[in-house]
Write an enzyme that holds these catalytic residues in place. Structure first.
Site, PDB file in Angstrom:
ATOM      1  N   HIS A  16     -16.195   8.751  27.180  1.00  0.00           N
ATOM      2  CA  HIS A  16     -15.974  10.164  27.503  1.00  0.00           C
ATOM      3  C   HIS A  16     -14.644  10.645  26.946  1.00  0.00           C
ATOM      4  CE1 HIS A  16     -16.323  13.374  30.955  1.00  0.00           C
ATOM      5  NE2 HIS A  16     -15.978  13.917  29.784  1.00  0.00           N
ATOM      6  N   PHE A  49     -12.029  14.828  21.359  1.00  0.00           N
ATOM      7  CA  PHE A  49     -11.073  14.685  20.261  1.00  0.00           C
ATOM      8  C   PHE A  49     -10.829  15.998  19.524  1.00  0.00           C
ATOM      9  CE2 PHE A  49     -11.169   9.802  19.354  1.00  0.00           C
ATOM     10  CZ  PHE A  49     -10.615   9.580  20.600  1.00  0.00           C
ATOM     11  N   ARG A  50     -11.500  17.084  19.949  1.00  0.00           N
ATOM     12  CA  ARG A  50     -11.177  18.464  19.570  1.00  0.00           C
ATOM     13  C   ARG A  50     -11.539  18.854  18.139  1.00  0.00           C
ATOM     14  NH1 ARG A  50     -11.123  19.955  24.663  1.00  0.00           N
ATOM     15  NH2 ARG A  50      -9.194  19.523  25.815  1.00  0.00           N
ATOM     16  N   ASN A  86     -18.162  19.906  23.209  1.00  0.00           N
ATOM     17  CA  ASN A  86     -17.573  21.250  23.356  1.00  0.00           C
ATOM     18  C   ASN A  86     -16.431  21.454  22.367  1.00  0.00           C
ATOM     19  OD1 ASN A  86     -16.372  19.273  24.986  1.00  0.00           O
ATOM     20  ND2 ASN A  86     -15.509  20.764  26.396  1.00  0.00           N
ATOM     21  N   HIS A 107     -21.790  16.871  33.608  1.00  0.00           N
ATOM     22  CA  HIS A 107     -20.601  17.400  34.275  1.00  0.00           C
ATOM     23  C   HIS A 107     -21.115  18.260  35.425  1.00  0.00           C
ATOM     24  CE1 HIS A 107     -16.473  19.517  34.051  1.00  0.00           C
ATOM     25  NE2 HIS A 107     -17.119  20.032  35.080  1.00  0.00           N
ATOM     26  N   HIS A 122     -17.269  11.708  35.613  1.00  0.00           N
ATOM     27  CA  HIS A 122     -16.054  11.924  36.408  1.00  0.00           C
ATOM     28  C   HIS A 122     -16.290  12.337  37.868  1.00  0.00           C
ATOM     29  CE1 HIS A 122     -17.034  15.901  34.952  1.00  0.00           C
ATOM     30  NE2 HIS A 122     -16.334  15.815  33.826  1.00  0.00           N
ATOM     31  N   ASP A 166     -12.102  10.842  29.977  1.00  0.00           N
ATOM     32  CA  ASP A 166     -12.163  12.305  29.793  1.00  0.00           C
ATOM     33  C   ASP A 166     -10.899  12.779  29.073  1.00  0.00           C
ATOM     34  OD1 ASP A 166     -13.071  14.897  29.854  1.00  0.00           O
ATOM     35  OD2 ASP A 166     -12.739  15.216  31.986  1.00  0.00           O
TER      36      ASP A 166
END
Length: 452
Positions: free
Chosen positions: A61, A64-65, A95, A179, A237, A318
């Protein structure tokens, strides 16, 4: 190339023993128990004396953008942080910009990682309210699963239509990682907090807004849907003691093949939710603001207990970097998420020293179980014939987290100033030393992970 990892303490499949490993090119070819090592010519001998030798950590999880949010982080910088932290495999979340909700966007990520990732990689495909028709085209041998946001979080990928949820749970060809936060409850709580405290309530109110009720109701719905449709559900999470009542214990025999989780419903806890509690907002403020929120000490302690009874199957991070300028403000304005991948293993080793869990259980939760749950091929264990993803950690070596050692592009960590007694000495990825003595080999590129 032949490498000998000599004279360490191996931790693997519930056992801790003195021994050595022989690596030929990318794979472990021999595991030798005891102090004897075969007489042979090796291209490299790694002295593992006084070190514990673990399988490389699999982080299920991370964010890394890249693409689209690279002012915060990218695959290069964050895979460097992973290597420095003993993580040899990661699964990245959808995302980004564009979101990984089309086959084209998924291929773009694989292409980027093939150029930039210094450890092994794969990517979740993101579910939306209307893209379930793409599921049959996904290759289950290339990706770990489908990520479903059942609560609004970073990236605005909320799936909130009941008919869409039913379709996702009834048609997903692989594991759904969810999530779980109820957006309606969060919105009501935020409105009430703003009415009472102003437009940007202090971060100490974050766990009141992203509340126990919001988490429980969404997790309850996910479990209900997974049970109804016989889907494989992995809840990301977990943060509350109450949610744990919804999770069956996952007891996994080491004699079973990697796919043999006995339940269809499993859960993850993150290092942050296992380490911090709401009292830490006073000192760390929005640096520990994340979604779902870090909650009470009672909740944290319940999560810790669940590490040992099977209700928590996997520990992830996360990992979600933001610039510090984006962390300014309170509940409404400050971004949620923190960078943790570089310090996740040593933080969990600190919890081993505190008696929260054993070292053998840590390896099960951070190496073996991710491999079993996601059916990773030939990684996650120290086994002959498996890829040589290995981390050497040294105990009783005091050091402090300083700004200059942080690999993440965001340039900060909630652990800055913290002193650890464990150190990652060396990380081998596919038999190659990708991290040693404080340096990452940025010339090395990891491999795409194969599944099932």
């Amino acid at each position: 190339m032949t490498t000998l990892v000599k004279g360490g303490t191996l931790v693997n499949e519930g056992r801790t023993f003195n021994g050595s490993l022989v690596i030929e090119d990318e794979r472990i070819t021999q595991i030798i128990e005891g102090n004897h090592t075969p007489e042979a010519s090796y291209d490299e001998v790694i002295d593992a004396s006084d070190c514990f030798v673990l399988p490389g950590i699999i982080d299920d999880h991370v964010h890394f953008r890249e693409p689209g949010l690279t002012e915060k982080a990218d695959i290069d910088t964050e895979s460097r942080a992973a290597a420095a932290g003993g993580i040899t495999t990661y699964f990245d979340m959808p995302n980004t910009v564009p979101q990984t909700t089309t086959l084209e966007a998924l291929e773009e990520k694989f292409a980027l990682a093939a150029q930039k990732s210094h450890v092994n990689y794969s990517f979740f495909f993101g579910a939306t309210n209307d893209n379930a028709d793409l599921f049959p085209q996904l290759d289950p041998h290339r990706i770990p699963g489908i990520k479903l946001f059942m609560g609004s979080s970073t990236g605005n990928m909320l799936v909130d239509r009941r008919e869409a949820l039913d379709r996702i749970f009834s048609t997903a060809p692989m594991i759904i990682m969810a999530h779980c936060e109820d957006t309606d409850i969060i919105n009501r709580n935020m409105a009430a907090a703003k009415a009472k405290y102003g437009d940007d309530p202090k971060v100490t109110h974050h766990p009141e807004i992203r509340s126990e009720e919001a988490c429980y109701e969404s997790t309850r719905l996910a479990v209900e849907l997974a049970t109804k449709h016989h889907a494989r559900l992995h809840i990301a999470h977990l943060t509350t003691a109450k949610e744990l009542d919804l999770i069956p214990s996952s007891h996994i025999s080491f004699l079973l093949p990697p796919s043999s989780f006995l339940e269809n419903i499993t859960s993850e806890a993150t290092v942050s939710h296992l380490y911090f509690c709401d009292r830490d907002y006073t000192a760390l403020g929005t640096r520990i603001k994340c979604n779902p929120a870090i909650k009470t000490e009672r909740d944290r302690d319940a999560l810790r207990e669940a590490l040992n009874d099977g209700r928590i199957a996997v520990i992830g991070t996360d990992h979600a970097p933001h610039l510090l300028s984006q962390k300014e403000g309170g509940c409404a304005r400050a971004a949620s998420g923190m960078p943790m991948i570089q310090f996740s293993l040593v933080t969990m080793l600190e919890l081993v020293d505190q008696g929260v869990l054993s070292l053998e259980r840590l390896v099960e939760l951070m190496c073996h179980n991710p491999a079993r749950l996601f059916e990773v091929r030939q990684r996650g264990f120290l086994r002959e014939g498996y890829q040589a993803d290995i981390v050497l950690v040294r105990p009783n070596t005091g050091w402090t987290v300083t700004h200059d050692i942080i690999q993440s592009r965001c340039g900060w960590s909630p652990m800055e100033g913290h002193m650890y007694l464990w150190r990652v000495e060396r990380t081998l990825c596919n038999g190659h030393t990708v991290y040693s003595q404080g340096r990452v080999d940025t010339s090395y590129i990891g491999q795409p992970v194969a599944f099932r």
